[in-house]
Design an enzyme around this catalytic site. Sequence first.
Site, PDB file in Angstrom:
ATOM      1  CD  GLU A  35      43.146  42.971  49.474  1.00 24.59           C
ATOM      2  OE1 GLU A  35      43.975  42.585  48.640  1.00 24.59           O
ATOM      3  OE2 GLU A  35      42.254  42.241  49.936  1.00 24.59           O
ATOM      4  CD  GLU A  54      38.010  42.985  48.176  1.00 29.87           C
ATOM      5  OE1 GLU A  54      38.467  41.868  47.859  1.00 29.87           O
ATOM      6  OE2 GLU A  54      38.595  44.053  47.921  1.00 29.87           O
ATOM      7  CG  PHE A 107      37.439  31.886  34.995  1.00 30.61           C
ATOM      8  CD1 PHE A 107      36.267  31.894  34.243  1.00 30.61           C
ATOM      9  CD2 PHE A 107      38.648  31.721  34.331  1.00 30.61           C
ATOM     10  CE1 PHE A 107      36.290  31.736  32.864  1.00 30.61           C
ATOM     11  CE2 PHE A 107      38.684  31.556  32.955  1.00 30.61           C
ATOM     12  CZ  PHE A 107      37.507  31.568  32.208  1.00 30.61           C
ATOM     13  CG  HIS A 108      37.209  36.147  42.380  1.00 32.31           C
ATOM     14  ND1 HIS A 108      36.122  36.441  43.178  1.00 32.31           N
ATOM     15  CD2 HIS A 108      38.255  35.955  43.217  1.00 32.31           C
ATOM     16  CE1 HIS A 108      36.507  36.436  44.453  1.00 32.31           C
ATOM     17  NE2 HIS A 108      37.798  36.143  44.500  1.00 32.31           N
ATOM     18  CB  CYS A 151      63.098  53.411  45.300  1.00 26.19           C
ATOM     19  SG  CYS A 151      62.309  54.680  46.291  1.00 26.19           S
TER      20      CYS A 151
HETATM   21  C1  GAL Z   1      41.246  41.000  47.020  1.00 28.98           C
HETATM   22  C2  GAL Z   1      41.315  42.280  46.201  1.00 28.98           C
HETATM   23  C3  GAL Z   1      40.234  42.323  45.144  1.00 28.98           C
HETATM   24  C4  GAL Z   1      40.198  41.026  44.398  1.00 28.98           C
HETATM   25  C5  GAL Z   1      40.001  39.895  45.374  1.00 28.98           C
HETATM   26  C6  GAL Z   1      39.904  38.535  44.734  1.00 28.98           C
HETATM   27  O1  GAL Z   1      42.430  40.744  47.693  1.00 28.98           O
HETATM   28  O2  GAL Z   1      41.170  43.400  47.043  1.00 28.98           O
HETATM   29  O3  GAL Z   1      40.492  43.401  44.273  1.00 28.98           O
HETATM   30  O4  GAL Z   1      41.393  40.856  43.707  1.00 28.98           O
HETATM   31  O5  GAL Z   1      41.086  39.859  46.261  1.00 28.98           O
HETATM   32  O6  GAL Z   1      39.785  37.517  45.689  1.00 28.98           O
HETATM   33 ZN    ZN Z   2      60.365  53.825  47.192  1.00 29.27          ZN
END
Ligand code: GAL
Ligand code: ZN
Length: 690
Positions: free
Chosen positions: A159, A317, A367-368, A167
């Site tokens: 992502e 995902e 808890f995801h 910077c």
């Molecule tokens: C996404 C991320 C994952 C995880 C997920 C949880 O945005 O790529 O690593 O954090 O969200 O919903």
């Molecule tokens: Zn930078």
Amino acid sequence: MPPLRHPLINSRYPHLLHGGDYNPDQWPLRPDILAEDIRLMKQAGCNTLSVGIFAWATLEPEEGRFEFEWLDRTMDDLAKAGLHAILATPSGARPHWMAQKYPEVLSVEPNRTRRLFGLRHNHCPTSPVYREKCAQINSLLAERYGKHPALLVWHVSNEYSSGYCHCPLCQEAFRDWLRRRHGTLEALNQAWWTTFWSHTYTDWSQIESPAPHGEHFLHALNLDWRRFATDQTVDFMKNEIAPLRAHSPEIPVTTNLMGFFYDLNPWKLAPELDVISWDSYPDWGAPQGDVAVGFRTAFAHDLNRSLKGGRPFMLMESTPSVVNWRDVAKLKRPGMHLLSSLQAVAHGADTVQYFQWRKSRGASEKFHGAVVDHVGHEHTRVFKDVAEVGGVLAKLDAVAGSGVPAEIALVFDWENRWALDDAQGPRKSKGYEDACHAHYHAFWKRGLPVDVLHMDGDFSSYRLVVAPMLYLVRPGVAERLEAFVEAGGTLVVTYWSGIVDANDLCFLGGFPGPLRRLLGIWAEEIDALHDGETNRVLPSAGNRLGLARHYEARELCDLIHAESAGVLATYGQDFYAGRPALTENRFGKGRAYYVAARLDANFHEDFTGALATELGLRSALPGTLPEGLSVQIRSDGTHDFLFLMNFLPHENTVDLGTETLEDLLGGGALRGPLTLPGFGCRVLRRLSTS
Ligand code: GAL
Ligand code: ZN
């Protein structure tokens, strides 16, 4: 219409992919769990797992000391079990030692404070040290695993979202980028209109990125900064990809995008990737209802398919149950997991992947939702839901590689979005997304497939192009739209279009600027309405489209003059009652419509219906669809695959008509009325009509 036959995600594996983010690096002390994972993956009908996404500290525990044995074992275990891997490069997060020794790898906030170590997705995209470290670890991964039998896809970083580092290195890179874009400081001053408030630059070193305690109202600066941030991310990504392609040219490369994520323009990343993938987290069960969530999600899937000319994308995902970062982590209702997974496939996904395979034991995502819960076995509702999806996907091999026969293109453009939102006036909230959703929803309800293009897209293969709120018009766009309409295409443009050029300078000589000739109107003023205020729009008697209802206008009403255009509807109230609100201009063999105000759902329903009839647009299923039921089509040119999806929590009946359709999941043949349970879905096959 885009092509209907596409390459598979990886030609070695002619199936839909199913799996999720897998973190054996979190369980080094539990070989029993790792062995159990493999058994459970098979049980869940998973075939492909994403490995190593945030594993840098495990891969390189101290500078220059690499530990690959755990990953060797993982890749070998997957291969032995007949499973596959999507292998990630680890740049989404970095080890402590690196940030401590080389603070430049950490990004600097707009207020010019360098971040402390922590969280993720927050590196400096310019830092030579970080680029070198990424190239090194990526080379080692590619050398070691590029030919591994388990490897199907490279997953670059995670992502990307950290292009906005302020910077000193990034400031210098920004100035170089501006030199390349504008050539001279004089040209930049002209393009940015810096004489306003006496902001003329007299030396390149005076240019700073936007800052809360500095310049942030110079809209052209803001726009160029956003463009630069995307370009810098692309450049960073190319540095990551080069070693992967060098060692394993046959393995496709992707990075997981984020749908309509605001800060990066995905159209710039797409050409560098072999396959598009994205992470989808709809708010199923939210108070606005799953139909509203459903069509918005559909729009995002269509965007991702369109990013590579209709080539199937990866749902990289999604959650098997809850999303823990929302205010309310609502469980997916029974049926919703299969429905939401198949929805992605219906719109062009060739994979259903999850975050995450096994719930982590600690830290922020414990808890995801995950396929395997803390209880550790397969006897859970969620695991069964996932196994059901695995079983269904296994029956849909024929769908892999098929396309979507879209005759409609909806223009959604990132630079337009940035410029429009940043402008002061005519309203604080401009509602660009809402404007696009309103058109999209009307197509979705009719089962009309849609591609989502940016304004530089190729319009020539579509019948209908809709460009809501085309505020910023880049060079060449008006000419290409003219050519499209001249050749017989139908174009719909709406209020607040043709206002600024690519430098955010207003067009002189009358809006909608370069679109004026094509639309045959002059937009003299725009009225902004307070929330709750409305006007009325009344179709003209005997209008060619047969519009008959009165419509409600909200928020933005253009006051236009019809020049060469004909008037199809007029305002009903206020001092501009009687002035045109909907026009049509014949141009060459085609027509260009201008919708002058933000109108209600009834308007979109009637207008879309009239255009669909007039143009003979093919919907997935003939006839009227019941409320809440979406029908999407994929086709390989020989067969059409129809996805029937009920986003209502109760039964819904659709008429399949007289044609006999093959039920790919249940077996047998279907025709006539078909009742789907709440959140039910079906996949049917027929000989292609595309
Ligand atoms: C996404 C991320 C994952 C995880 C997920 C949880 O945005 O790529 O690593 O954090 O969200 O919903
Ligand atoms: Zn930078």
